[in-house]
Every structure is written in C-alpha cells, then in structure tokens.
Scaffold this motif. Structure first.
Motif, short mmCIF file in Angstrom:
data_model
loop_
_atom_site.label_atom_id
_atom_site.label_comp_id
_atom_site.label_asym_id
_atom_site.label_seq_id
_atom_site.Cartn_x
_atom_site.Cartn_y
_atom_site.Cartn_z
N SER A 1 0.84 -1.20 0.00
CA SER A 1 0.00 0.00 0.00
C SER A 1 0.87 1.25 0.00
N ARG A 2 1.92 1.25 0.80
CA ARG A 2 2.84 2.39 0.84
C ARG A 2 3.58 2.54 -0.49
N LEU A 3 3.92 1.40 -1.11
CA LEU A 3 4.61 1.42 -2.40
C LEU A 3 3.82 2.22 -3.44
N ILE A 4 2.50 2.08 -3.42
CA ILE A 4 1.67 2.78 -4.40
C ILE A 4 1.13 4.11 -3.87
N GLY A 5 1.64 4.51 -2.70
CA GLY A 5 1.27 5.82 -2.16
C GLY A 5 -0.11 5.88 -1.54
N ARG A 6 -0.58 4.77 -1.02
CA ARG A 6 -1.91 4.71 -0.41
C ARG A 6 -1.77 4.46 1.09
N ILE B 1 -4.35 -2.04 0.18
CA ILE B 1 -4.24 -3.30 -0.56
C ILE B 1 -5.02 -4.41 0.14
N GLN B 2 -4.95 -4.46 1.48
CA GLN B 2 -5.71 -5.48 2.20
C GLN B 2 -7.21 -5.31 1.95
N GLN B 3 -7.70 -4.06 1.99
CA GLN B 3 -9.11 -3.82 1.73
C GLN B 3 -9.48 -4.21 0.29
N PHE B 4 -8.58 -3.93 -0.65
CA PHE B 4 -8.83 -4.30 -2.04
C PHE B 4 -8.94 -5.82 -2.18
N VAL B 5 -7.98 -6.55 -1.62
CA VAL B 5 -7.94 -8.01 -1.78
C VAL B 5 -9.05 -8.68 -0.98
#
Length: 148
Positions: free
Chosen positions: A30-35, A40-44
């Motif tokens: 998530s940090r890698l993409i600036g979020r 990412i956990q919420q997305f997955v």
C-alpha cells in the motif's frame, strides 16, 4: 481498444497469490503505491475499490516483475498480431462552436488502432482517416471541447 482483461483477470486473486508466494505484506505494498496502509488489504479481502487504478496496477506489476496484463491491464499491441494501423494526429482543431480557420495539416503524432476494429466502420479506409481535436461545445454531449 485493446483491454485484455479486466473482465478476464481476477485482480484480487492474482495479487493475493503474488503476495503469498513472495511473502509480501499488505501495508508495505500500500505504501509502495502511495496509499494508506490498509488499502491493498481492503482491495484483496473486501473488494474496495472494485478494481485497481491503472497507475497502481502498473506499479504493482513492475514491482512483482509480471506483465501488466497479469493484473488485468491491457494486452501489449503486439498481441494484435501486427495488425496495427497508425493514424496521424493532426495539429488541427474542428470548430464545434464559434468557427475556426485551418492553417494547414501538420502531423503532431500518431494514434494506434487495431486494423480489424477500423474495418467495422462501414465505408471507411484507414488511409483516409486522421485524428483532430474538437474546439467548442455545440456538439455536446456527444463531442465536447478537447475531445479527439
């Protein structure tokens, strides 16, 4: 348009598999993409957002060293079997409002199309086509100022 497969690829399943195989953590990605750390956990796990933003998808594909289409991105143009036609983008504006004068047809670039897609337009030859920009709003909402 050459969208391979947002419909064909389950972004969540592919991303979850990559995360597990490579022992990554959701917060770090998530940090890698600036979020925010939970993105990412919420997305997955929860399906929010419905799909990854193009920029995020590309960044993750590069990070995991997988093709963009593995995460639902567009297939490379080469997948069209070389049947690509480049149409000239003219430095010319079509007036959809107050009127305009054409001072020439200077080519300002090209736009790629799949030849079979262009063949779906009756009575049109690719050699006769070019891309121009709309100026004005008299054809809104079909064409608006700035459309190609």
């Amino acid at each position: 348009m050459l969208e391979a497969g947002m419909a064909d690829v389950d972004q969540r399943a592919v991303l979850e598999r990559l995360i597990e195989e490579r022992r990554e953590d959701y917060a770090g990605l998530s940090r890698l993409i600036g979020r925010n750390a939970a993105y990412i956990q919420q997305f997955v796990k929860r399906g929010v957002p419905r799909e990854l933003a193009e920029r995020d998808r590309r960044t993750l594909a590069r990070y995991f060293n997988v093709p963009d289409e593995a995460l639902g991105g567009p297939a490379p143009l080469a997948a069209a079997g070389g049947a690509i036609v480049s149409l000239p983008r003219l430095d010319l504006r079509a007036s959809a409002g107050p009127g305009a004068n054409a001072d020439g047809e200077t080519v300002a670039g090209t736009v790629a199309f799949v030849r079979t897609w262009l063949r779906r337009i009756p009575g049109v030859r690719a050699a006769d086509l070019s891309i121009i920009t709309v100026t004005g709003d008299s054809m809104a909402p079909t064409l608006i100022d700035g459309d190609d």
